[in-house]
Design a protein around this motif. Structure first.
Motif, short mmCIF file in Angstrom:
data_model
loop_
_atom_site.label_atom_id
_atom_site.label_comp_id
_atom_site.label_asym_id
_atom_site.label_seq_id
_atom_site.Cartn_x
_atom_site.Cartn_y
_atom_site.Cartn_z
N GLY A 128 -3.02 0.40 5.37
CA GLY A 128 -2.11 -0.74 5.29
C GLY A 128 -1.59 -1.11 6.66
O GLY A 128 -1.97 -0.51 7.68
N THR B 69 0.83 -1.20 0.00
CA THR B 69 0.00 0.00 0.00
C THR B 69 0.87 1.25 0.00
O THR B 69 2.00 1.24 0.49
N GLY C 293 -6.03 -0.96 1.65
CA GLY C 293 -5.82 -0.35 0.33
C GLY C 293 -6.72 0.84 0.03
O GLY C 293 -6.53 1.53 -0.96
N GLN D 140 -2.80 5.16 1.73
CA GLN D 140 -3.75 4.05 1.75
C GLN D 140 -3.69 3.31 3.08
O GLN D 140 -2.64 3.28 3.74
#
Length: 164
Positions: free
Chosen positions: A84, A78, A129, A82
């Motif tokens: 992660g 990621t 994600g 994002q």
């Protein structure tokens, strides 16, 4: 089922195994020998307690070694913006009209009561994600519920692996 672990998780597990084998095991073996020397084993509670601790240690070593043998290494691909691994995410739960922060981790470090969500949990799978502002359906049974990602921050806080 194989456990999903990061390379850091694997290092922590290897360190725990080494500690248990090289430091704790000799101490526990000595405690069993010492308790056995106190005489009649049928009424020797120290012996049974020492033996139980030794067996508990051996079980933990076996469990961790088996976990490493069959684990799946998770590579977080990621981006910084994002959701992660090792990121703290603030989620807004629409149905409850409440927000809560969680750190995204592997299942060996997951503990929802401590604010750590596993990537293998329904929420973890749904939000991995995704980006700030995304509205995400978390599937549960035949339906689900929506969460909105309010913020994503990188966390440098170390987590311990769970003991069972």
């Amino acid at each position: 089922m194989a456990e999903t672990l990061t390379r850091d998780d694997i290092k922590k597990i290897e360190a725990e195994i080494e500690e248990r084998k090289l430091v704790l095991r000799p101490k526990l073996i000595e405690a069993v020998k010492e308790a056995r020397a106190h005489g009649d084993l049928s009424e020797n509670f120290e012996y049974y307690a020492a033996k139980r601790e030794k067996n508990k240690n051996e079980s933990r070593i076996n469990y961790l070694e088996r976990m490493l043998r069959f684990c799946h290494v998770y590579e977080d691909k990621t981006k910084e913006d994002q959701v992660g691994i090792d990121k703290v995410v603030e989620l807004y739960f629409e149905d409850d009209d409440e927000s809560e922060k969680f750190k995204i981790v592997t299942s060996i470090r997951g503990d929802s009561l401590e604010g750590r969500l596993s990537i293998e949990s329904p929420i973890g799978k749904a939000i991995i994600g995704k980006k700030k502002g995304d509205r995400v359906l978390v599937p549960v049974g035949d339906g689900g519920y929506y969460v909105k990602i309010m913020s994503i921050e990188i966390s440098n806080e170390e987590d311990e692996i769970r003991s069972f």
